[in-house]
Motif scaffolding. Structure first.
Motif, short mmCIF file in Angstrom:
data_model
loop_
_atom_site.label_atom_id
_atom_site.label_comp_id
_atom_site.label_asym_id
_atom_site.label_seq_id
_atom_site.Cartn_x
_atom_site.Cartn_y
_atom_site.Cartn_z
N SER A 294 -7.75 -0.11 -21.35
CA SER A 294 -6.27 0.20 -21.98
C SER A 294 -6.98 1.35 -22.86
N PRO A 295 -7.30 2.76 -22.49
CA PRO A 295 -7.96 3.43 -23.21
C PRO A 295 -7.43 4.21 -24.43
N GLY A 296 -5.97 4.11 -24.30
CA GLY A 296 -5.26 4.67 -25.65
C GLY A 296 -4.77 3.71 -26.52
N ALA A 297 -5.00 2.36 -26.39
CA ALA A 297 -4.54 1.25 -27.41
C ALA A 297 -5.21 1.68 -28.84
N PRO B 253 6.65 3.66 -17.38
CA PRO B 253 5.39 4.35 -16.63
C PRO B 253 5.31 4.08 -15.40
N GLY B 254 4.90 5.03 -14.59
CA GLY B 254 4.50 5.12 -13.40
C GLY B 254 3.40 4.20 -12.97
N ILE B 255 3.45 3.35 -12.24
CA ILE B 255 2.44 2.49 -11.86
C ILE B 255 1.97 2.77 -10.12
N THR C 21 0.58 4.95 -15.88
CA THR C 21 0.50 6.17 -16.53
C THR C 21 1.86 6.71 -17.18
N VAL C 22 1.89 7.26 -18.34
CA VAL C 22 3.15 8.28 -18.64
C VAL C 22 2.68 9.56 -18.91
N ASP C 23 3.20 10.55 -18.12
CA ASP C 23 2.50 11.89 -17.92
C ASP C 23 1.32 11.75 -17.69
N PHE D 84 -2.90 1.66 -19.02
CA PHE D 84 -3.72 0.70 -18.63
C PHE D 84 -4.18 0.96 -17.13
N ASN D 85 -5.37 0.27 -16.79
CA ASN D 85 -5.99 0.34 -15.75
C ASN D 85 -6.56 -1.16 -15.43
N VAL D 86 -5.93 -1.81 -14.35
CA VAL D 86 -6.65 -3.16 -13.92
C VAL D 86 -7.32 -3.16 -12.75
#
Length: 166
Positions: free
Chosen positions: A37-40, A51-53, A80-82, A87-89
Motif C-alpha cells: 500500500s504505497p500511499g498509506a 477504485p478500479g481493481i 487504483t484511483v486515477d 494497494f497491490n496484492v
C-alpha cells in the motif's frame, strides 16, 4: 461374507473390479504473498468514487512424480484511483495433488480446471484477509470459471501453432 482379499482383488465373481479414479489433495501452501500500500496512510481515507481493481489469474502445473502434481494458482489484484495505487496484492498459492486412475486425455482438464477450482476458495480468503489487514475492505474475488480459462488457453495455443506453421 467375502474376505478382505476378495474385495480388493475382484467383485466376488472371479472378475477384477475396475479401479476408481482418485484425486486427492496432499498439501496446500502459500508459496509467495505480497501486499503493498504505497500511499498509506493517505490511501486509506474515504473517496468519492470506487477504485478500479485489475485482477489477473494464472494456473501452472508441474509433475512431481508419475501420480503427483504441483499446481500453482497465481492471483494479483491492483486497486487504483486515477494514477494513485491504493494497494497491490500478489499471491502464489499451491497444492500438491495425487491423481490416479484417470485416462491420459483427462489429465490436462484435471490439472487446469479441477485442481485450481479446489484451491481457489482458500486463495480467495487469503486475498480478502490481506486487504482487510492492510486497512481496506476485504477484497472478495468473484468465482472464477477455470473451464473457460482452460478452453481459452487451448484456443490461443492452437492459434499460435497455426501461425508458426504458416
Amino acid at each position: 461374507m467375502a474376505d478382505e482379499n476378495e474385495k480388493k482383488a475382484g467383485n466376488g465373481n472371479g472378475t477384477a473390479t475396475q479401479q476408481q479414479p482418485t484425486l486427492n489433495v496432499l498439501a496446500q501452501y502459500v508459496k509467495d504473498l505480497s501486499f503493498e500500500s504505497p500511499g498509506a496512510p493517505n490511501s486509506l481515507r474515504g473517496r468519492d468514487k470506487a477504485p478500479g481493481i485489475a485482477i489477473n489469474v494464472n494456473v501452472n502445473a508441474n509433475p512431481l512424480s508419475e501420480k503427483q502434481f504441483d499446481v500453482h494458482l497465481s492471483l494479483t489484484a491492483k486497486a487504483t484511483v486515477d494514477k494513485d495505487v491504493l494497494f497491490n496484492v500478489e499471491l502464489l498459492y499451491g497444492g500438491v495433488f495425487n491423481i490416479d486412475g484417470f485416462p491420459q486425455e483427462h489429465m490436462l482438464p484435471l490439472l487446469f480446471i479441477e485442481c485450481p477450482r479446489l484451491l481457489f476458495p482458500f486463495a480467495r480468503q487469503i486475498i480478502a484477509d490481506a486487504t482487510r489487514n492492510g486497512g481496506f475492505p476485504p477484497l472478495m474475488l468473484d468465482p472464477i470459471d477455470f473451464a473457460q480459462m482452460f478452453q481459452q488457453k487451448i484456443a490461443e495455443d492452437q492459434a499460435a501453432s497455426k501461425v508458426q506453421v504458416s
